[in-house]
Design a protein around this motif. Structure first.
Motif, short mmCIF file in Angstrom:
data_model
loop_
_atom_site.label_atom_id
_atom_site.label_comp_id
_atom_site.label_asym_id
_atom_site.label_seq_id
_atom_site.Cartn_x
_atom_site.Cartn_y
_atom_site.Cartn_z
N VAL A 262 0.79 -1.24 0.00
CA VAL A 262 0.00 0.00 0.00
C VAL A 262 0.81 1.28 0.00
CG1 VAL A 262 -1.89 -1.17 1.22
CG2 VAL A 262 -0.22 0.17 2.53
N THR A 263 2.14 1.23 0.03
CA THR A 263 2.90 2.46 0.19
C THR A 263 2.69 3.45 -0.95
OG1 THR A 263 4.86 1.40 -0.77
CG2 THR A 263 4.70 1.43 1.63
N ASP A 264 2.24 2.99 -2.10
CA ASP A 264 2.03 3.91 -3.22
C ASP A 264 0.69 4.63 -3.13
OD1 ASP A 264 0.84 1.35 -3.65
OD2 ASP A 264 0.58 1.80 -5.78
N VAL A 265 -0.22 4.19 -2.24
CA VAL A 265 -1.54 4.83 -2.17
C VAL A 265 -1.83 5.49 -0.83
CG1 VAL A 265 -2.52 3.30 -3.91
CG2 VAL A 265 -2.72 2.69 -1.48
N ARG A 300 9.50 3.71 11.08
CA ARG A 300 10.09 4.42 9.94
C ARG A 300 10.94 3.48 9.10
NH1 ARG A 300 8.68 7.57 6.56
NH2 ARG A 300 7.84 8.90 8.23
N SER A 301 11.69 2.58 9.76
CA SER A 301 12.51 1.61 9.03
C SER A 301 11.65 0.71 8.15
CB SER A 301 13.33 0.78 10.02
OG SER A 301 14.09 -0.21 9.35
N ALA A 307 8.77 1.63 0.92
CA ALA A 307 8.51 2.82 0.11
C ALA A 307 9.75 3.35 -0.57
CB ALA A 307 7.89 3.91 0.98
N GLY A 308 10.94 2.94 -0.10
CA GLY A 308 12.18 3.38 -0.73
C GLY A 308 12.31 4.89 -0.73
N PRO A 309 12.70 5.48 -1.87
CA PRO A 309 12.88 6.93 -1.94
C PRO A 309 11.62 7.73 -1.63
CG PRO A 309 13.88 5.84 -3.84
CD PRO A 309 13.06 4.81 -3.13
N ASP A 310 10.45 7.08 -1.74
CA ASP A 310 9.19 7.76 -1.48
C ASP A 310 8.85 7.81 0.01
OD1 ASP A 310 6.99 9.14 -2.57
OD2 ASP A 310 5.72 7.37 -2.43
N GLN A 520 19.91 31.46 5.07
CA GLN A 520 18.68 30.80 5.49
C GLN A 520 18.94 29.32 5.77
OE1 GLN A 520 15.76 32.69 5.85
NE2 GLN A 520 17.29 34.31 5.53
N ALA A 521 18.00 28.65 6.39
CA ALA A 521 18.15 27.22 6.68
C ALA A 521 18.05 26.42 5.39
CB ALA A 521 17.09 26.76 7.66
N PRO A 522 18.91 25.42 5.19
CA PRO A 522 18.81 24.56 4.00
C PRO A 522 17.58 23.67 4.07
CG PRO A 522 20.97 24.37 5.09
CD PRO A 522 20.05 25.07 6.04
N GLY A 523 17.25 23.06 2.94
CA GLY A 523 16.16 22.10 2.90
C GLY A 523 16.55 20.78 3.56
N THR A 524 15.57 19.96 3.81
CA THR A 524 15.83 18.66 4.42
C THR A 524 16.70 17.81 3.51
OG1 THR A 524 13.64 18.75 5.45
CG2 THR A 524 14.74 16.61 5.39
N PRO A 525 17.78 17.22 4.01
CA PRO A 525 18.63 16.40 3.13
C PRO A 525 17.90 15.16 2.65
CG PRO A 525 19.34 16.24 5.43
CD PRO A 525 18.31 17.32 5.37
N ARG A 526 18.24 14.75 1.44
CA ARG A 526 17.72 13.53 0.84
C ARG A 526 18.86 12.56 0.60
NH1 ARG A 526 15.67 17.75 -2.05
NH2 ARG A 526 17.20 17.40 -3.69
N LEU A 527 18.60 11.28 0.77
CA LEU A 527 19.59 10.25 0.51
C LEU A 527 19.51 9.86 -0.96
CD1 LEU A 527 21.72 8.30 1.72
CD2 LEU A 527 19.83 6.68 2.10
N GLU A 528 20.53 10.23 -1.72
CA GLU A 528 20.54 9.94 -3.16
C GLU A 528 21.08 8.55 -3.45
OE1 GLU A 528 19.13 11.83 -5.19
OE2 GLU A 528 19.03 13.79 -4.21
#
Length: 718
Positions: A262-265, A300-301, A307-310, A520-528
């Protein structure tokens, strides 16, 4: 007669679950902080933030506050409460007034297990009691008067996707209520599929796979009406029954089966947290609260896994919380301390909204706690009910948990940043919020019923001004949150009375802190991308930034682990299978630091080209125990004799109880498994495998180890 659930039906009793009743749902360390916190923090351009001189006598506890370590921002729905259609006082005018004063931003309806028998259009709940004046429109009048948002439960147990879609249409098209958050059912894992049932579910198939299929159908029908709504799926809380239990025919336990489909919906997941069953004291609950961060990390894990990157798009909602599941010690002062501690602990650990069970509930077991009558009522406000010849105060009289909730509002409001704290005192909890206007608020909770606690405060990234702090207190003798003047608190030392809460709000010294930076504060980091030893991060760049600093957080300490002039960085030389929580700060041309970004937590993997491979499989689980099988292969070109396999448990509440086909030894979290006597060598190139198994125990979540070593060499794992 057995106790009643929220649905009004007889409870299913047993060790696995203690029912909640349905309208009546049912050491001390003295230390000076300078020695306790020796790690050097990242400093502003002018150096580390100075603090006021220490008093000559040692404090009972020390608290470090690090404004350079963000725990996330408070959402507009951070503080919430449950409401129930069987509560005749649910929409009293006093409710909206009180909840608005406490900063309540979310109100959940129609009330726990009633969700799965409630039909919104007819305002009926077959088999349960519906009080007059509790219909949806009346509820929304209270929500609007409070300035809150609704969190609505679509009927899964006896409803349909079409019925839920009709509710969305009425709420958001016909009435323009803008109802954003919609859960699909309540505690559906309690439908009897695992042998214990309290949740009404008329589906012939009560498995997690069927629930997942239905969630997709509900989401499709409801978002066809209003694509902007957020859909939530029900999960079990890791470490709480039936977490880890796999029923016959299921591919996995509830959470893994549901999330895999269900992670996509979905847009969020809903979990509940009660410290224990009937009779659990608030003191017990405050101690058990230390396990909540690990349980939320495991949620969260699990989302990350499927959900991976999503994954960052999917939020976590803690839609029910209280000390216990009903019956004892619920309205007294210690449960007020618990409420404040619990709200902030959950919000600091990735939850976007917390809903207390309940607004009103009803009298239960009558006891005396801290010299006061405890009415055994899970509500924040009195319902005016009686238990035997003991009656509660008039309806809507606040109980202590209400003031615990209200005290958290003294910390900050939506958009303010929660920051890291650490306390050296076992009986002193600390929480802090860096406000958008630059002020810093610190909440101190003294859980000791007998003695006041003096607390020394140290700061990283914040320099208090010489102005006297604003101090608010809730202690014995206070009838509400009370302003304090005089010598009870300063920027460097606070005295907290026994069984009390104090919030200290400090103004920054002029020319210091993020307000003095042009960045200003940076955006939330993303794991690429991530490997066994590297992680590539990126973030939205910040106006005025000359360079960016990536800090890793350990408690309230931070250390620099990466630096970049652009909005990305590759972190190197990370240990395989290690977990890291990082913030990004921007420095302007003068080196003055911005506020931190929101945090990112990630875990490195294991090497793909390792000379060994380990497979860990959990064969079965029963909540506080499990059976696992481990298989190891030698992928090198030479045979291995006399092997050992080592791993570290992710939590300190996991252990090996007994095992077979090997010898087991555990010290702390470290486990070493040695080949049995007479075992042959492990053939090269994966030509043979060694398997061993064990019975394990867990008190709380049971995450899988991330790194296995064969004779000291890190293996690939899967």
């Amino acid at each position: 007669m057995p106790p009643l659930h929220r649905s009004g039906r007889p409870a299913v009793t047993g060790a696995a679950r203690t029912a909640r009743g349905g309208p009546h749902r049912l050491a001390r360390t003295a230390a000076v902080l300078a020695a306790a916190f020796a790690l050097l923090p990242l400093a502003d351009a002018a150096g580390a933030a100075p603090t006021a001189p220490r008093a000559a006598t040692a404090a009972d506890a020390g608290v470090r506050v690090n404004t350079q370590a963000s725990l996330g921002r408070l959402s507009d729905v951070a503080r919430g409460v449950n409401a129930a259609v069987w509560d005749s006082h649910m929409n009293d005018p006093e409710v909206a007034t009180l909840m608005k004063a406490a900063g309540v931003g979310a109100m959940r309806y129609p009330g726990g297990s009633y969700a799965d028998i409630y039909h919104w259009q007819t305002h009926t709940a077959p088999g349960g009691y519906v009080a007059p004046g509790t219909g949806f429109d009346s509820f929304m009048d209270t929500v609007r008067a409070t300035g809150a948002q609704p969190v609505l439960l679509a009927n899964y147990g006896s409803g349909t996707p079409e019925e839920a879609a009709g509710w969305v249409r009425y709420a958001n098209v016909t009435k323009d209520y803008g109802a954003k958050y919609w859960e699909i059912g309540n505690e559906i894992y309690g439908n009897g599929h695992y042998g214990n049932g309290w949740e009404h579910d008329e589906h012939e198939d009560k498995s997690p796979r069927e629930y997942a299929r239905q969630v997709r159908a509900y989401a499709e029908a409801m978002k066809a009406v209003d694509p902007t709504i957020k859909i939530g799926a029900v999960l079990t809380t890791p470490g709480h029954w039936p977490d880890g239990v796999v029923a016959e025919g299921d591919p996995g336990d509830w959470n893994h089966t549901v999330l895999s489909e269900v992670t996509d919906v979905i847009d969020f997941v809903s979990v509940h947290w009660y410290a224990g069953g009937s009779g659990t004291t608030a003191e017990d609950a405050m101690a058990r609260l230390s396990g909540l961060p690990g349980e939320l990390r495991e949620v969260r894990s699990q989302i990350d896994r499927y959900a991976g990157p999503d994954s960052p798009r999917i939020g976590i909602a803690l839609t029910e919380i209280n000390t216990n599941t009903g019956g004892a010690r619920l309205t007294a002062r210690p449960n007020g301390l618990f409420a404040a501690d619990a709200y902030m602990t959950a919000l600091e650990n990735g939850v976007f909204t917390v809903e207390w069970w309940n607004t009103h509930n009803g009298a239960g077991q009558i006891t005396t706690v801290d010299g006061e009558t405890d009415y055994g009522d899970m509500g924040m406000l009195s319902s005016g009910a009686c238990s035997g010849d003991v009656c509660q105060p008039p309806p809507n009289t606040p109980f202590h948990p209400y003031f615990g909730l209200k005290m958290t509002r003294e910390l900050g409001t939506a958009g303010d940043t929660m920051v890291a704290t650490a306390s050296s005192g076992q009986d002193v909890s600390a929480h802090a919020v860096h406000r958008r206007d630059g002020r810093l608020s610190v909440l101190l909770i003294n859980k000791n019923p007998d003695a006041a606690r003096t607390v020394d405060l140290d700061y990283t990234g914040f320099t208090p001004s010489a102005a006297a702090p604003e101090v608010r207190r809730y202690a014995r003798g206070d009838s509400d949150i009370t302003g304090v003047t005089g010598g009870e608190a300063s920027a460097s030392r606070v005295t907290v009375p026994p069984y009390a809460m104090i919030t200290v709000t400090l103004s920054p010294q002029a020319g210091t802190g993020p307000g003095a930076s042009a960045a200003q504060a940076p955006g939330t980091p993303r794991l690429e991308a991530v490997t066994d030893t590297t992680a590539r991060l990126s973030w939205q760049g910040a106006q005025g930034a000359a360079r960016y600093l990536v800090q890793e957080r350990d408690g309230a300490h931070t250390r620099l682990i990466g630096e970049s002039t652009g909005a990305s960085v590759t972190l190197r030389n990370l240990p395989p299978g290690s977990t890291h929580t990082v913030n990004v700060l921007a420095a302007d041309a003068s080196g003055r630091l911005s506020a931190p970004s929101a945090p990112l937590t990630f875990t490195t993997g294991t090497p793909r080209d390792a000379t060994c491979a380990v497979t860990y499989h959990q064969d079965q689980s029963w909540g506080n125990g499990f059976v696992a099988t481990v298989t190891v292969r030698n992928l090198s070109a030479t045979p291995i004799s006399g092997w050992t396999v080592d791993w570290e448990w992710p939590t300190d509440r996991q252990s090996v109880s007994s095992g077979w086909n090997a010898t087991f030894h555990q010290s702390g979290r470290q486990v070493r498994v040695t080949a049995p006597e007479g075992a042959g060598p492990l053939a090269p190139d994966g030509g043979s495998a060694a398997s061993f198994g064990f019975v394990g125990a867990n008190d709380g979540p049971n995450p899988q180890p991330t790194v296995f070593r064969l004779n000291g060499t890190v293996c690939s794992s899967g």
